[in-house]
Design an enzyme around this catalytic site. Structure first.
Site, PDB file in Angstrom:
ATOM      1  N   HIS A  98       0.839  -1.196   0.000  1.00  0.00           N
ATOM      2  CA  HIS A  98       0.000   0.000   0.000  1.00  0.00           C
ATOM      3  C   HIS A  98       0.871   1.241   0.000  1.00  0.00           C
ATOM      4  O   HIS A  98       1.861   1.325   0.709  1.00  0.00           O
ATOM      5  CB  HIS A  98      -0.962   0.029   1.186  1.00  0.00           C
ATOM      6  CG  HIS A  98      -0.307  -0.238   2.504  1.00  0.00           C
ATOM      7  ND1 HIS A  98       0.052  -1.499   2.909  1.00  0.00           N
ATOM      8  CD2 HIS A  98       0.054   0.598   3.503  1.00  0.00           C
ATOM      9  CE1 HIS A  98       0.604  -1.438   4.106  1.00  0.00           C
ATOM     10  NE2 HIS A  98       0.634  -0.174   4.488  1.00  0.00           N
ATOM     11  N   HIS A 100       1.106   5.146   0.879  1.00  0.00           N
ATOM     12  CA  HIS A 100       0.500   6.201   1.691  1.00  0.00           C
ATOM     13  C   HIS A 100       0.618   7.533   0.943  1.00  0.00           C
ATOM     14  O   HIS A 100       1.720   7.925   0.542  1.00  0.00           O
ATOM     15  CB  HIS A 100       1.254   6.379   3.010  1.00  0.00           C
ATOM     16  CG  HIS A 100       1.154   5.235   3.962  1.00  0.00           C
ATOM     17  ND1 HIS A 100       0.267   5.215   5.013  1.00  0.00           N
ATOM     18  CD2 HIS A 100       1.841   4.066   4.046  1.00  0.00           C
ATOM     19  CE1 HIS A 100       0.421   4.094   5.713  1.00  0.00           C
ATOM     20  NE2 HIS A 100       1.370   3.374   5.145  1.00  0.00           N
TER      21      HIS A 100
HETATM   22  P1  5GP Z   1       1.538   0.314   7.350  1.00  0.00           P
HETATM   23  O1  5GP Z   1       2.102   0.573   8.722  1.00  0.00           O
HETATM   24  O2  5GP Z   1       1.307  -1.151   7.115  1.00  0.00           O
HETATM   25  O3  5GP Z   1       2.343   0.964   6.273  1.00  0.00           O
HETATM   26  O4  5GP Z   1       0.171   1.067   7.293  1.00  0.00           O
HETATM   27  C1  5GP Z   1      -1.057   0.444   7.458  1.00  0.00           C
HETATM   28  C2  5GP Z   1      -2.085   1.537   7.461  1.00  0.00           C
HETATM   29  O5  5GP Z   1      -3.360   0.935   7.350  1.00  0.00           O
HETATM   30  C3  5GP Z   1      -2.097   2.362   8.748  1.00  0.00           C
HETATM   31  O6  5GP Z   1      -1.884   3.729   8.425  1.00  0.00           O
HETATM   32  C4  5GP Z   1      -3.474   2.109   9.343  1.00  0.00           C
HETATM   33  O7  5GP Z   1      -4.021   3.261   9.941  1.00  0.00           O
HETATM   34  C5  5GP Z   1      -4.274   1.645   8.145  1.00  0.00           C
HETATM   35  N1  5GP Z   1      -5.337   0.725   8.478  1.00  0.00           N
HETATM   36  C6  5GP Z   1      -5.241  -0.374   9.271  1.00  0.00           C
HETATM   37  N2  5GP Z   1      -6.432  -1.008   9.338  1.00  0.00           N
HETATM   38  C7  5GP Z   1      -7.284  -0.295   8.558  1.00  0.00           C
HETATM   39  C8  5GP Z   1      -8.669  -0.469   8.235  1.00  0.00           C
HETATM   40  O8  5GP Z   1      -9.356  -1.399   8.668  1.00  0.00           O
HETATM   41  N3  5GP Z   1      -9.221   0.460   7.412  1.00  0.00           N
HETATM   42  C9  5GP Z   1      -8.496   1.492   6.895  1.00  0.00           C
HETATM   43  N4  5GP Z   1      -9.137   2.346   6.104  1.00  0.00           N
HETATM   44  N5  5GP Z   1      -7.201   1.678   7.193  1.00  0.00           N
HETATM   45  C10 5GP Z   1      -6.598   0.792   8.016  1.00  0.00           C
END
Ligand code: 5GP
Length: 139
Positions: A98, A100
């Site tokens: 993903h 950001h």
């Molecule tokens: P990572 O740390 O893996 O790069 O980021 C994961 C992102 O996914 C985080 O910013 C977190 O807030 C977001 N996230 C986690 N669970 C959910 C969810 O159920 N729905 C949405 N919309 N975002 C999520």
């Protein structure tokens, strides 16, 4: 077990989806770092950037390219930080690639991407040459 993002795509978990096409989807982050914080993902599950096949990587970049200015304009941002946490050691919590898109504002108190990796190493010219040669030889 499907990732939480696949569950969003399947409609099992609600999300504020802002864009969708055949291979990619974008939705608001549930814990936004700033207003408009958006995640862009491939619909298929791939854990890390290098797992994504070339054609899907192109689609993903095209969606990011389209959405960055749209997201910025939608929240009247001055700029954006656009980044992937690529692997657990880099802070990736959801094992589904993903991107950001974090809208940024003058004086928002945040830092640049240079702040993410801890203390910067003091590398000698020879070490930099070796690293560059190693990378170049593998491409
Ligand atoms: P990572 O740390 O893996 O790069 O980021 C994961 C992102 O996914 C985080 O910013 C977190 O807030 C977001 N996230 C986690 N669970 C959910 C969810 O159920 N729905 C949405 N919309 N975002 C999520």
């Amino acid at each position: 077990m499907a990732t939480i993002f696949s569950q969003i795509i399947d409609g099992d978990i609600p999300a504020r989806i802002v864009y969708e096409d055949e291979t990619t989807v974008a939705f608001l982050d549930a814990n936004p770092l700033s207003p408009g914080h958006t995640l862009v993902i491939p619909k298929e599950e791939y854990e890390r950037l290098n797992d994504v096949p070339d054609d899907i990587a192109s689609d993903l970049y095209a969606t990011i390219h389209e959405l960055v200015p749209v997201v910025e304009d939608s929240v009247d941002a001055d700029a954006s930080t656009v980044a992937f946490n690529n692997g657990e050691a880099a802070g990736q919590e959801v094992p589904h690639v993903h991107c950001h898109i974090v809208p940024r504002f003058e004086g928002d108190g945040g830092g640049p991407i240079h702040a993410v990796a801890g203390d910067a190493p003091d590398l000698a010219d020879r070490e930099l040459d070796d690293i560059a040669a190693e990378i170049e030889s593998r491409v």
